[in-house]
Design a protein around this motif. Structure first.
Motif, PDB file in Angstrom:
ATOM      1  N   PHE A 124     110.660 -19.275 -32.938  1.00  0.00           N
ATOM      2  CA  PHE A 124     109.258 -18.969 -32.637  1.00  0.00           C
ATOM      3  C   PHE A 124     108.781 -17.744 -33.398  1.00  0.00           C
ATOM      4  O   PHE A 124     107.639 -17.708 -33.871  1.00  0.00           O
ATOM      5  CB  PHE A 124     109.078 -18.783 -31.131  1.00  0.00           C
ATOM      6  N   ILE A 125     109.626 -16.716 -33.526  1.00  0.00           N
ATOM      7  CA  ILE A 125     109.208 -15.520 -34.264  1.00  0.00           C
ATOM      8  C   ILE A 125     108.942 -15.852 -35.726  1.00  0.00           C
ATOM      9  O   ILE A 125     107.926 -15.421 -36.305  1.00  0.00           O
ATOM     10  CB  ILE A 125     110.277 -14.422 -34.135  1.00  0.00           C
ATOM     11  N   LEU A 126     109.828 -16.643 -36.345  1.00  0.00           N
ATOM     12  CA  LEU A 126     109.636 -16.989 -37.760  1.00  0.00           C
ATOM     13  C   LEU A 126     108.476 -17.942 -37.944  1.00  0.00           C
ATOM     14  O   LEU A 126     107.749 -17.861 -38.945  1.00  0.00           O
ATOM     15  CB  LEU A 126     110.916 -17.593 -38.322  1.00  0.00           C
ATOM     16  N   GLN A 127     108.268 -18.861 -37.013  1.00  0.00           N
ATOM     17  CA  GLN A 127     107.141 -19.793 -37.114  1.00  0.00           C
ATOM     18  C   GLN A 127     105.816 -19.030 -37.091  1.00  0.00           C
ATOM     19  O   GLN A 127     104.928 -19.267 -37.924  1.00  0.00           O
ATOM     20  CB  GLN A 127     107.206 -20.808 -35.975  1.00  0.00           C
TER      21      GLN A 127
ATOM     22  N   LEU B 157     100.524 -25.654 -28.370  1.00  0.00           N
ATOM     23  CA  LEU B 157     101.784 -25.859 -27.651  1.00  0.00           C
ATOM     24  C   LEU B 157     102.767 -24.733 -27.943  1.00  0.00           C
ATOM     25  O   LEU B 157     103.391 -24.175 -27.025  1.00  0.00           O
ATOM     26  CB  LEU B 157     102.389 -27.207 -28.043  1.00  0.00           C
ATOM     27  N   PHE B 158     102.908 -24.376 -29.215  1.00  0.00           N
ATOM     28  CA  PHE B 158     103.812 -23.291 -29.575  1.00  0.00           C
ATOM     29  C   PHE B 158     103.336 -21.960 -28.989  1.00  0.00           C
ATOM     30  O   PHE B 158     104.148 -21.137 -28.563  1.00  0.00           O
ATOM     31  CB  PHE B 158     103.932 -23.184 -31.086  1.00  0.00           C
ATOM     32  N   SER B 159     102.020 -21.759 -28.955  1.00  0.00           N
ATOM     33  CA  SER B 159     101.482 -20.519 -28.389  1.00  0.00           C
ATOM     34  C   SER B 159     101.790 -20.413 -26.906  1.00  0.00           C
ATOM     35  O   SER B 159     101.986 -19.315 -26.377  1.00  0.00           O
ATOM     36  CB  SER B 159      99.967 -20.460 -28.616  1.00  0.00           C
ATOM     37  N   ALA B 160     101.840 -21.551 -26.222  1.00  0.00           N
ATOM     38  CA  ALA B 160     102.156 -21.546 -24.796  1.00  0.00           C
ATOM     39  C   ALA B 160     103.647 -21.353 -24.547  1.00  0.00           C
ATOM     40  O   ALA B 160     104.052 -20.718 -23.562  1.00  0.00           O
ATOM     41  CB  ALA B 160     101.687 -22.847 -24.151  1.00  0.00           C
ATOM     42  N   LEU B 161     104.480 -21.899 -25.436  1.00  0.00           N
ATOM     43  CA  LEU B 161     105.932 -21.809 -25.239  1.00  0.00           C
ATOM     44  C   LEU B 161     106.501 -20.453 -25.655  1.00  0.00           C
ATOM     45  O   LEU B 161     107.493 -19.998 -25.075  1.00  0.00           O
ATOM     46  CB  LEU B 161     106.640 -22.921 -26.036  1.00  0.00           C
ATOM     47  N   TYR B 162     105.897 -19.813 -26.643  1.00  0.00           N
ATOM     48  CA  TYR B 162     106.464 -18.582 -27.177  1.00  0.00           C
ATOM     49  C   TYR B 162     106.614 -17.465 -26.138  1.00  0.00           C
ATOM     50  O   TYR B 162     107.651 -16.800 -26.086  1.00  0.00           O
ATOM     51  CB  TYR B 162     105.632 -18.089 -28.363  1.00  0.00           C
TER      52      TYR B 162
ATOM     53  N   LEU C  96      97.854 -30.226 -38.653  1.00  0.00           N
ATOM     54  CA  LEU C  96      99.124 -29.997 -37.965  1.00  0.00           C
ATOM     55  C   LEU C  96      99.060 -28.748 -37.102  1.00  0.00           C
ATOM     56  O   LEU C  96      99.571 -28.733 -35.967  1.00  0.00           O
ATOM     57  CB  LEU C  96     100.255 -29.871 -38.991  1.00  0.00           C
ATOM     58  N   ASN C  97      98.424 -27.708 -37.591  1.00  0.00           N
ATOM     59  CA  ASN C  97      98.300 -26.490 -36.813  1.00  0.00           C
ATOM     60  C   ASN C  97      97.468 -26.716 -35.558  1.00  0.00           C
ATOM     61  O   ASN C  97      97.779 -26.190 -34.484  1.00  0.00           O
ATOM     62  CB  ASN C  97      97.667 -25.391 -37.675  1.00  0.00           C
ATOM     63  N   ALA C  98      96.408 -27.522 -35.680  1.00  0.00           N
ATOM     64  CA  ALA C  98      95.580 -27.837 -34.514  1.00  0.00           C
ATOM     65  C   ALA C  98      96.349 -28.673 -33.501  1.00  0.00           C
ATOM     66  O   ALA C  98      96.136 -28.552 -32.289  1.00  0.00           O
ATOM     67  CB  ALA C  98      94.319 -28.566 -34.955  1.00  0.00           C
ATOM     68  N   ALA C  99      97.270 -29.506 -33.979  1.00  0.00           N
ATOM     69  CA  ALA C  99      97.995 -30.409 -33.086  1.00  0.00           C
ATOM     70  C   ALA C  99      99.070 -29.683 -32.282  1.00  0.00           C
ATOM     71  O   ALA C  99      99.199 -29.892 -31.066  1.00  0.00           O
ATOM     72  CB  ALA C  99      98.619 -31.553 -33.883  1.00  0.00           C
ATOM     73  N   VAL C 100      99.867 -28.832 -32.942  1.00  0.00           N
ATOM     74  CA  VAL C 100     101.014 -28.218 -32.248  1.00  0.00           C
ATOM     75  C   VAL C 100     100.868 -26.717 -32.055  1.00  0.00           C
ATOM     76  O   VAL C 100     101.679 -26.116 -31.335  1.00  0.00           O
ATOM     77  CB  VAL C 100     102.321 -28.515 -33.018  1.00  0.00           C
TER      78      VAL C 100
END
Length: 282
Positions: free
Chosen positions: A162-165, A125-130, A118-122
């Protein structure tokens, strides 16, 4: 024939230990009292200095009104209900958007930290959006949802999420491998492993993320209230007071925002002390 060296009695060692412990506790109590006095005295001294400088016109009272005038303006706003008219909406946006964002961010972070796939999948994406500025996203939210409460709540939600994730994923990954091995040796599998090993190990990072998210959420909610899409909130109060050049009300808004941030941070610290007793200091 040599004379045997008398051994120190156990009672003497215990007495010295108790004396040292009492001295340590006494010193800690003195230090805590000193810190409390300093934390109260320093702001009072600064406020008195501000008051004197404003009264003697050392600073321009048009831009820096005396603290007594600011407090008087705040009291009048409180009596008339104007202050609560702006404080209530800001608190609502913070608690609803920030609360939902924190809950979902912690849940997603725990899942991503526990699942490599799951970490590899999203994760990318989260790193780009944050890094995207949340204020820059706000106009898009206004186009989609209109000038309602929802865009403001979503802006706070995204910020907190995003901060908590990120904090929660870091907490799961930072768990000592020896703790995981010890849990496995004692038969911790599945839900038991998550409950007794993963969750307690990640919680210090979660609370650190909560403190960071609280301050950032206060900044974001104030910024979105600056826009013309809002006619309520402490951010609107500050912006409108600047436009009408009413500095006393502007400072009242700043003061209330600071108090809200301080109270929320204190509540988080208390919750951390209660939920993570092994991290207590003193």
């Amino acid at each position: 024939m040599s004379t045997p060296v008398p051994s120190v009695r156990v009672e003497d060692r215990e007495e010295r230990t108790l004396v040292a412990a009492r001295a340590h506790r006494s010193r800690e109590n003195l230090l805590r009292t000193r810190d409390l006095v300093l934390s109260i005295a320093a702001p009072i001294v600064l406020l008195l200095l501000w008051e004197v400088c404003a009264r003697l016109l050392i600073i321009d009272p048009r831009f820096f009104p005396a603290p007594t005038k600011i407090l008087l303006a705040g009291w009048e706003m409180l009596r008339s209900g104007e202050l609560w008219t702006h404080t209530g909406p800001t608190l609502l946006r913070l608690l609803v958007g920030g609360g939902l964002g924190a809950i979902l961010g912690i849940a997603v972070g725990l899942l991503m930290g526990s699942s490599r796939a799951l970490n590899a999948a999203v994760g990318p994406l989260f790193s780009a959006l944050y890094p995207l500025p949340k204020i820059a996203i706000f106009p898009i939210l206004l186009m989609i949802f209109g000038p309602t409460e929802l865009p403001k709540i979503i802006a706070v939600f995204i910020t907190t999420f995003f901060i908590l994730q990120i904090s929660t994923v870091s907490g799961v990954r930072a768990i000592d491998a020896r703790l995981l091995e010890a849990g496995a040796a004692y038969g911790a599998r599945g839900l038991s492993r998550f409950r007794f090993v993963v969750l307690p190990g990640a919680m210090p990072f979660v609370f650190s993320g909560l403190r960071t998210a609280t301050g950032t959420a206060v900044v974001v909610v104030t910024a979105v209230e600056f826009t013309g899409a809002s006619t309520t909130g402490l951010g609107y109060l500050i912006w409108n007071s600047w436009q009408l050049f009413i500095p006393e009300k502007l400072y009242v808004g700043l003061l209330v925002i600071g108090v809200i941030g301080a109270v929320l941070t204190w509540l988080l610290a208390r919750c951390e002390t209660l939920l993570l007793p092994w991290r207590r200091r003193g």
